[in-house]
Design a protein around this motif. Structure first.
Motif, PDB file in Angstrom:
ATOM      1  N   ALA A 146       9.985  81.634  41.478  1.00 50.92           N
ATOM      2  CA  ALA A 146      10.815  82.507  42.314  1.00 50.92           C
ATOM      3  C   ALA A 146      12.197  81.869  42.430  1.00 50.92           C
ATOM      4  CB  ALA A 146      10.190  82.710  43.685  1.00 50.92           C
ATOM      5  N   TYR A 147      13.079  82.229  41.508  1.00 49.42           N
ATOM      6  CA  TYR A 147      14.457  81.732  41.545  1.00 49.42           C
ATOM      7  C   TYR A 147      15.128  82.202  42.832  1.00 49.42           C
ATOM      8  CZ  TYR A 147      19.466  81.722  40.412  1.00 49.42           C
ATOM      9  OH  TYR A 147      20.826  81.563  40.451  1.00 49.42           O
ATOM     10  N   MET A 148      15.664  81.273  43.627  1.00 54.29           N
ATOM     11  CA  MET A 148      16.179  81.616  44.952  1.00 54.29           C
ATOM     12  C   MET A 148      17.576  82.226  44.925  1.00 54.29           C
ATOM     13  SD  MET A 148      14.793  78.614  47.461  1.00 54.29           S
ATOM     14  CE  MET A 148      13.241  78.878  48.317  1.00 54.29           C
ATOM     15  N   GLY A 149      18.440  81.755  44.025  1.00 56.32           N
ATOM     16  CA  GLY A 149      19.789  82.309  43.932  1.00 56.32           C
ATOM     17  C   GLY A 149      20.825  81.478  44.645  1.00 56.32           C
ATOM     18  N   VAL A 150      22.041  81.518  44.121  1.00 55.40           N
ATOM     19  CA  VAL A 150      23.155  80.751  44.681  1.00 55.40           C
ATOM     20  C   VAL A 150      23.322  81.068  46.161  1.00 55.40           C
ATOM     21  CG1 VAL A 150      25.639  80.342  44.564  1.00 55.40           C
ATOM     22  CG2 VAL A 150      24.320  80.624  42.451  1.00 55.40           C
ATOM     23  N   SER A 151      23.308  80.028  46.974  1.00 55.84           N
ATOM     24  CA  SER A 151      23.472  80.160  48.433  1.00 55.84           C
ATOM     25  C   SER A 151      22.435  81.077  49.069  1.00 55.84           C
ATOM     26  CB  SER A 151      24.889  80.656  48.779  1.00 55.84           C
ATOM     27  OG  SER A 151      25.854  79.757  48.278  1.00 55.84           O
ATOM     28  N   GLY A 152      21.312  81.283  48.379  1.00 57.04           N
ATOM     29  CA  GLY A 152      20.279  82.169  48.916  1.00 57.04           C
ATOM     30  C   GLY A 152      20.684  83.623  48.925  1.00 57.04           C
ATOM     31  N   GLY A 191      12.964  76.250  43.793  1.00 54.18           N
ATOM     32  CA  GLY A 191      14.352  76.376  44.238  1.00 54.18           C
ATOM     33  C   GLY A 191      15.088  77.353  43.336  1.00 54.18           C
ATOM     34  N   GLY A 192      16.197  76.890  42.791  1.00 54.50           N
ATOM     35  CA  GLY A 192      16.981  77.746  41.898  1.00 54.50           C
ATOM     36  C   GLY A 192      18.382  77.926  42.417  1.00 54.50           C
ATOM     37  N   ASP A 193      19.299  77.011  42.036  1.00 49.23           N
ATOM     38  CA  ASP A 193      20.704  77.087  42.466  1.00 49.23           C
ATOM     39  C   ASP A 193      20.864  77.007  43.987  1.00 49.23           C
ATOM     40  OD1 ASP A 193      22.241  77.210  40.096  1.00 49.23           O
ATOM     41  OD2 ASP A 193      21.724  79.314  39.802  1.00 49.23           O
ATOM     42  N   TYR A 194      19.906  76.418  44.671  1.00 43.68           N
ATOM     43  CA  TYR A 194      19.941  76.466  46.130  1.00 43.68           C
ATOM     44  C   TYR A 194      19.086  75.349  46.715  1.00 43.68           C
ATOM     45  CZ  TYR A 194      20.048  78.754  50.774  1.00 43.68           C
ATOM     46  OH  TYR A 194      20.254  79.054  52.103  1.00 43.68           O
ATOM     47  N   ASP A 195      19.583  74.793  47.835  1.00 42.17           N
ATOM     48  CA  ASP A 195      18.803  73.865  48.656  1.00 42.17           C
ATOM     49  C   ASP A 195      18.448  74.609  49.938  1.00 42.17           C
ATOM     50  OD1 ASP A 195      19.136  71.752  46.816  1.00 42.17           O
ATOM     51  OD2 ASP A 195      21.085  71.265  47.670  1.00 42.17           O
TER      52      ASP A 195
END
Length: 462
Positions: A146-152, A191-195
């Motif tokens: 589940a790629y989360m995306g930049v800045s969620g 995660g995915g481009d996001y913490d």
């Protein structure tokens, strides 16, 4: 009602799965090297035969969301031909495909709009088919559940994950573990481009996966510039560290290499070819910069290949099919062929082999690495006229076996020494390499076999 495309897809699936079972393809012929495991020294990944495995990866984020099975086969064959052995793929796509979140065949990942709570078996049949074909072609798949995306944000699934909650996410992880836990060629990428501020969402998916597939390898794709082992300091389930940076790749990679206890790491994301001002020379610099600074692998990315026919972040100037043989991809093929013939796992970043002027490095675009036993060394340079090696840093037998390697073409030539009392210099063959760029590799020691193999490989790449 099924369409003709559905029947064509099912026919291809049956044909290829039959071929995988009844022919001597890679997965059935003894060439299958999976599963991988972390080496005893914690520095790299080893295959099933306990041999070091160099991750030579390609970013194919939208593959499962955007491509037909015929297109996937085309892609896998071409990437295998160029020497890639790993892929970074989103299991479910939220934005960067033609009809998200459905796949090419119109199948959504979840039923009745119940995100994560009701997985659609038909969608995940397609995922299973891909994983079988990837294994048959020899690919390790870094798979994001589940790629989360930049800045969620809306690029990814973070907001839907928040709405679903930990309970549904754990059940989703358990479903994936039961369904795909038997595949030895997966590294799960969270995660995915996001913490995420709420790590419980990721931890729930991980817990579900581990309940059904406790031996699966796991890693994290954080925000750009973040440090995984700081952000996820108490996550004992992380087997592989990752680097995500657009700047100072070698410096950042060496920082990860110096952390104790050691953990294998890969450059998971850098700059993508054909985005902003990134050309083949820049992707080469980050690839060699990471590998010569301690990484166990690196991922290449190209626009439009990472998103295929779906929308991207930057405009694409060609079809993805035409970009498969891009200059950057060709450069990765030369890199792979070169590293296949050297004991790359013995290298460590070692600026001490460079001669200095006034106590300062000759050039900050010089990236040196040497084998622990000093049997060979490699120096990657950009915009450098002469590389000077301390005379006392390497044995004379190593200094006397020197060649220049053009990373843009795979060509090589002898490197004549420039003698001085305290150092040996080597002048680059020309200001520009075959592609008109200024990067070169100086190979010292263990080079003849590597170069001979490289020259052979060049013919098969053109």
């Amino acid at each position: 009602m099924r369409t003709m495309a559905d029947y064509a897809r099912r026919s291809l699936q049956a044909l290829l799965l039959t071929a995988a079972v009844f022919t001597s393809g890679p997965a059935m012929s003894g060439a299958d090297v999976f599963p991988l495991h972390v080496s005893t020294d914690g520095r790299h990944l080893n295959d099933i035969f306990d041999r070091p495995f160099l991750v030579t990866g390609d970013t194919a984020s939208s593959l499962l969301g955007d491509l037909s099975q015929e297109e996937i086969e085309l892609y896998l064959r071409q990437r295998q031909r160029l020497g890639f052995n790993a892929l970074l793929v989103n299991m479910i796509e939220h934005r960067f495909s033609r009809r998200p979140p459905s796949n090419f065949y119109g199948e959504p990942p979840f039923r009745d709009g119940r995100d994560f709570a009701a997985p659609n078996d038909s969608y995940f049949d397609h995922v299973e088919w891909f994983l079988r074909r990837a294994r048959a072609h020899g690919f390790l798949v870094f798979l994001a559940p589940a790629y989360m995306g930049v800045s969620g944000g809306p690029e990814g699934w973070y907001q839907k994950m928040t709405a679903a909650g930990p309970g549904a996410l754990k059940a989703y992880g358990e479903y994936l573990g039961r369904r795909f836990g038997g595949f030895p060629n997966i590294v799960w990428v969270h995660g995915g481009d996001y913490d995420p501020p709420d790590k419980a969402l990721v931890e729930a998916v991980v817990a579900g996966l581990m309940a059904a597939a406790p031996n699966a390898l796991q890693t994290v794709h954080g925000a750009i510039g973040s440090r995984v082992r700081q952000t996820w300091y108490d996550a004992s389930w992380i087997d592989i560290d990752t680097l995500y940076t657009h700047e100072d790749t070698a410096v950042r990679a060496e920082d990860l290499y110096r952390i104790n206890p050691p953990k294998p790491f890969v450059l998971l994301e850098g700059r993508y070819e054909n985005e902003a001002d990134t050309n083949a020379a820049k992707v080469r610099a980050q690839a060699y910069g990471s590998l010569l600074s301690g990484a166990t692998g690196q991922f290449f990315g190209n626009n439009p290949v990472w998103h295929f026919a779906g929308p991207g972040v930057f405009a694409a100037n060609s079809r993805w099919q035409d970009a498969l043989d891009s200059p950057g991809a060709q450069s990765m093929a030369y890199l792979d062929a070169l590293f296949a013939k050297i004991d790359w796992w013995a290298l460590e970043p070692d600026p001490s082999i460079l001669a200095t002027e006034g106590g300062l490095p000759v050039n900050d675009m010089t990236i040196p690495a040497a084998a622990k036993d000093r049997s060979f060394a490699i120096v990657y340079v950009t915009d450098v006229a002469v590389v000077r090696i301390r005379r006392d840093a390497l044995p004379p037998t190593v200094m006397n076996r020197a060649r220049w390697f053009d990373p843009s073409s795979g060509a090589s030539m002898e490197a004549a020494p420039i003698e001085s009392p305290r150092s040996v210099g080597f002048r680059v063959p020309a200001i520009a390499n075959a592609a008109g760029d200024s990067d070169w590799l100086l190979l010292l020691g263990q080079t003849e076999a590597a170069v001979a193999h490289q020259q052979q490989a060049n013919g098969s790449l053109r």
